[in-house]
Motif scaffolding. Structure first.
Motif, PDB file in Angstrom:
ATOM      1  N   ARG A   1       0.789  -1.274  -0.035  1.00  0.00           N
ATOM      2  CA  ARG A   1      -0.114   0.059  -0.192  1.00  0.00           C
ATOM      3  C   ARG A   1       0.859   1.279   0.175  1.00  0.00           C
ATOM      4  O   ARG A   1       1.841   1.262   1.034  1.00  0.00           O
ATOM      5  CB  ARG A   1      -0.907  -0.283   1.334  1.00  0.00           C
ATOM      6  N   VAL A   2       0.566   2.184  -0.891  1.00  0.00           N
ATOM      7  CA  VAL A   2       1.570   3.150  -1.182  1.00  0.00           C
ATOM      8  C   VAL A   2       0.757   4.574  -0.948  1.00  0.00           C
ATOM      9  O   VAL A   2      -0.310   4.801  -1.539  1.00  0.00           O
ATOM     10  CB  VAL A   2       2.038   3.275  -2.519  1.00  0.00           C
ATOM     11  N   LEU A   3       1.435   5.757  -0.218  1.00  0.00           N
ATOM     12  CA  LEU A   3       0.979   6.965  -0.262  1.00  0.00           C
ATOM     13  C   LEU A   3       1.883   7.742  -0.670  1.00  0.00           C
ATOM     14  O   LEU A   3       2.848   7.834  -0.480  1.00  0.00           O
ATOM     15  CB  LEU A   3       0.791   7.147   1.305  1.00  0.00           C
ATOM     16  N   ASP A   4       1.393   8.434  -1.645  1.00  0.00           N
ATOM     17  CA  ASP A   4       1.958   9.823  -2.247  1.00  0.00           C
ATOM     18  C   ASP A   4       1.459  10.975  -1.354  1.00  0.00           C
ATOM     19  O   ASP A   4       0.316  11.544  -1.908  1.00  0.00           O
ATOM     20  CB  ASP A   4       1.701   9.928  -3.591  1.00  0.00           C
ATOM     21  N   ALA A   5       2.218  11.441  -0.479  1.00  0.00           N
ATOM     22  CA  ALA A   5       2.043  12.412   0.208  1.00  0.00           C
ATOM     23  C   ALA A   5       2.149  13.841  -0.439  1.00  0.00           C
ATOM     24  O   ALA A   5       3.426  14.069  -0.614  1.00  0.00           O
ATOM     25  CB  ALA A   5       2.663  12.367   1.892  1.00  0.00           C
ATOM     26  N   GLY A   6       1.126  14.475  -0.893  1.00  0.00           N
ATOM     27  CA  GLY A   6       1.427  15.765  -1.609  1.00  0.00           C
ATOM     28  C   GLY A   6       1.734  15.289  -3.067  1.00  0.00           C
ATOM     29  O   GLY A   6       2.597  15.585  -3.511  1.00  0.00           O
ATOM     30  N   CYS A   7       0.655  14.571  -3.512  1.00  0.00           N
ATOM     31  CA  CYS A   7       0.556  13.912  -4.882  1.00  0.00           C
ATOM     32  C   CYS A   7       0.632  14.909  -5.999  1.00  0.00           C
ATOM     33  O   CYS A   7       1.271  14.477  -7.205  1.00  0.00           O
ATOM     34  CB  CYS A   7      -0.154  12.658  -5.063  1.00  0.00           C
ATOM     35  N   GLY A   8       0.321  16.118  -5.849  1.00  0.00           N
ATOM     36  CA  GLY A   8       0.205  17.003  -7.172  1.00  0.00           C
ATOM     37  C   GLY A   8      -0.464  16.200  -8.074  1.00  0.00           C
ATOM     38  O   GLY A   8      -1.661  15.708  -7.848  1.00  0.00           O
TER      39      GLY A   8
ATOM     40  N   THR B   1      -1.846  -1.020  -3.945  1.00  0.00           N
ATOM     41  CA  THR B   1      -2.800  -0.168  -3.669  1.00  0.00           C
ATOM     42  C   THR B   1      -2.262   1.184  -3.556  1.00  0.00           C
ATOM     43  O   THR B   1      -1.191   1.536  -2.642  1.00  0.00           O
ATOM     44  CB  THR B   1      -3.502  -0.367  -2.139  1.00  0.00           C
ATOM     45  N   VAL B   2      -2.737   2.187  -4.289  1.00  0.00           N
ATOM     46  CA  VAL B   2      -2.351   3.488  -4.415  1.00  0.00           C
ATOM     47  C   VAL B   2      -2.967   4.481  -3.763  1.00  0.00           C
ATOM     48  O   VAL B   2      -4.435   4.615  -4.117  1.00  0.00           O
ATOM     49  CB  VAL B   2      -1.583   3.971  -5.805  1.00  0.00           C
ATOM     50  N   VAL B   3      -2.486   5.507  -2.965  1.00  0.00           N
ATOM     51  CA  VAL B   3      -3.227   6.503  -2.397  1.00  0.00           C
ATOM     52  C   VAL B   3      -2.570   7.930  -2.543  1.00  0.00           C
ATOM     53  O   VAL B   3      -1.535   8.088  -2.216  1.00  0.00           O
ATOM     54  CB  VAL B   3      -3.534   6.142  -1.070  1.00  0.00           C
ATOM     55  N   GLY B   4      -3.307   8.782  -2.894  1.00  0.00           N
ATOM     56  CA  GLY B   4      -2.634  10.047  -3.229  1.00  0.00           C
ATOM     57  C   GLY B   4      -3.320  11.128  -2.515  1.00  0.00           C
ATOM     58  O   GLY B   4      -4.700  11.015  -2.214  1.00  0.00           O
ATOM     59  N   LEU B   5      -2.542  12.095  -1.941  1.00  0.00           N
ATOM     60  CA  LEU B   5      -3.228  13.117  -1.168  1.00  0.00           C
ATOM     61  C   LEU B   5      -2.525  14.457  -1.441  1.00  0.00           C
ATOM     62  O   LEU B   5      -1.479  14.486  -1.604  1.00  0.00           O
ATOM     63  CB  LEU B   5      -3.206  12.797   0.334  1.00  0.00           C
ATOM     64  N   ASP B   6      -3.497  15.558  -1.624  1.00  0.00           N
ATOM     65  CA  ASP B   6      -2.829  16.908  -1.827  1.00  0.00           C
ATOM     66  C   ASP B   6      -3.780  18.017  -1.251  1.00  0.00           C
ATOM     67  O   ASP B   6      -5.103  17.820  -1.386  1.00  0.00           O
ATOM     68  CB  ASP B   6      -2.564  17.024  -3.292  1.00  0.00           C
ATOM     69  N   LEU B   7      -3.278  19.185  -1.040  1.00  0.00           N
ATOM     70  CA  LEU B   7      -4.118  20.295  -0.698  1.00  0.00           C
ATOM     71  C   LEU B   7      -4.959  20.888  -1.925  1.00  0.00           C
ATOM     72  O   LEU B   7      -5.939  21.547  -1.749  1.00  0.00           O
ATOM     73  CB  LEU B   7      -3.054  21.141  -0.008  1.00  0.00           C
ATOM     74  N   ASP B   8      -4.053  20.809  -3.192  1.00  0.00           N
ATOM     75  CA  ASP B   8      -4.651  21.490  -4.252  1.00  0.00           C
ATOM     76  C   ASP B   8      -5.585  20.592  -5.042  1.00  0.00           C
ATOM     77  O   ASP B   8      -5.466  19.540  -5.565  1.00  0.00           O
ATOM     78  CB  ASP B   8      -3.490  21.887  -5.109  1.00  0.00           C
TER      79      ASP B   8
END
Lengths: 241, 57
Positions: A16-23, A38-45
């Motif tokens: 399970r992978v998190l891209d923290a600030g995935c753009g 499993t891929v998870v992306g998170l970003d403010l934008d």
């Protein structure tokens, strides 16, 4: 365009992978190619997260994904919406230099990472970034811009004191440093300046075609003027959340 | 597109890190402890404490 070297990530089926600030999802989409990950992306934008979502959807439709579950979220790296020890790998590329409370972000990233697993962090490299700051004030004073410049040892110390062990490091994107210097020199939003346009065309050509000549050139220049430094760190087995 | 079951299992309230419940119709994720709803717009959960909606008992 990848900043993190996936060959160093030991990405395995079931991870399970998190891209923290995935753009827009450049690393997320690469991780998505791996089978049963499993891929998870998170970003403010919001725009970036929507772009990442659309990219993964298209990849899924075209059969380019590894068939693992995926999801994208709007969120803040200083308050991650995940349970402790949820991820086998966290990527945090070109993010920490934007975050005021970077210690909180680092604590959160470590909290959601499983013990013994890897974190890949990249930030702008000290000298090329310092030159950008010297050439342009607006480059680093605009809202959401870079709030600090890291020296490599400072970042390693910061991450290691938080419970990680740096096991490897690398450089990336030497050909991008002169481009940013040029942009800072003529006004970093002035994309219509002829030399900026020309250099941009060259970088796009390089990204699309991967010619051997620029690969060699980048390899030679990376130790001197890489735009980014990349750290690969392992979370200790004994880390307490 | 509904949130994958595996992802639901690892999702937590960004404020208290407690459990979240998916609202009927997949319109939001609810933290009963904080009494907050994190809305889902265009299949994207907005997991920001400042943008969470206060909910009544």
């Amino acid at each position: 365009m990848l900043t993190v070297d996936f060959k160093k990530l030991n990405l395995d089926s079931g991870y399970r992978v998190l891209d923290a600030g995935c753009g827009g999802g450049r690393h997320l989409s690469e991780a998505f190619r791996y089978s049963n990950v499993t891929v998870v992306g998170l970003d403010l934008d919001r725009e970036d997260v929507t772009k990442a979502k659309n990219t993964l959807r298209i990849m899924e439709y075209e059969g380019e994904g590894g068939k693992g579950p995926w999801g994208v979220f709007i969120g803040d790296v200083t308050s991650l919406p995940f349970c402790d020890e949820s991820f086998d790998l966290v990527i945090c590329s070109e993010v920490l230099e934007h975050v005021h409370d970077h210690k909180k972000a680092i604590a959160e990233i470590i909290r959601v990472l499983k013990p013994g697993r890897l974190l890949a962090v990249s930030v702008p490299r000290f000298l090329p970034e310092r030159i950008c700051w010297m050439l342009s004030t607006s480059y680093h004073t605009e809202p959401g811009g870079h709030v600090r410049i890291y020296k490599k040892w400072e970042l390693v110390n910061l991450l290691e004191s938080a419970g990680l062990k740096c096991i490897s490091s690398g450089w990336a994107h030497a050909l991008h440093s002169p481009y940013w210097w040029l942009k800072c020199l003529v006004g970093h939003k002035n994309d219509n300046f002829w030399l900026v346009k020309l250099y941009h065309k060259f970088l796009v050509w390089d990204i699309m075609k991967h010619p051997r000549i620029t690969k060699i050139l980048e390899k030679l220049l990376n130790p001197l003027i890489s735009k980014s430094i990349v750290l690969y760190l392992r979370k200790g087995e004994q880390y307490e959340t | 597109m509904p949130i994958d079951k595996e992802l639901l299992d690892i999702l937590a309230c960004p404020k208290c890190k407690g459990e979240l419940v998916l609202e009927e119709g997949d319109t939001g994720l609810i933290c009963t402890k904080c009494k907050l709803k994190y809305p889902i717009e265009d299949d994207i959960p907005i997991m920001l404490i400042d943008e969470a909606i206060k909910i009544d008992e």
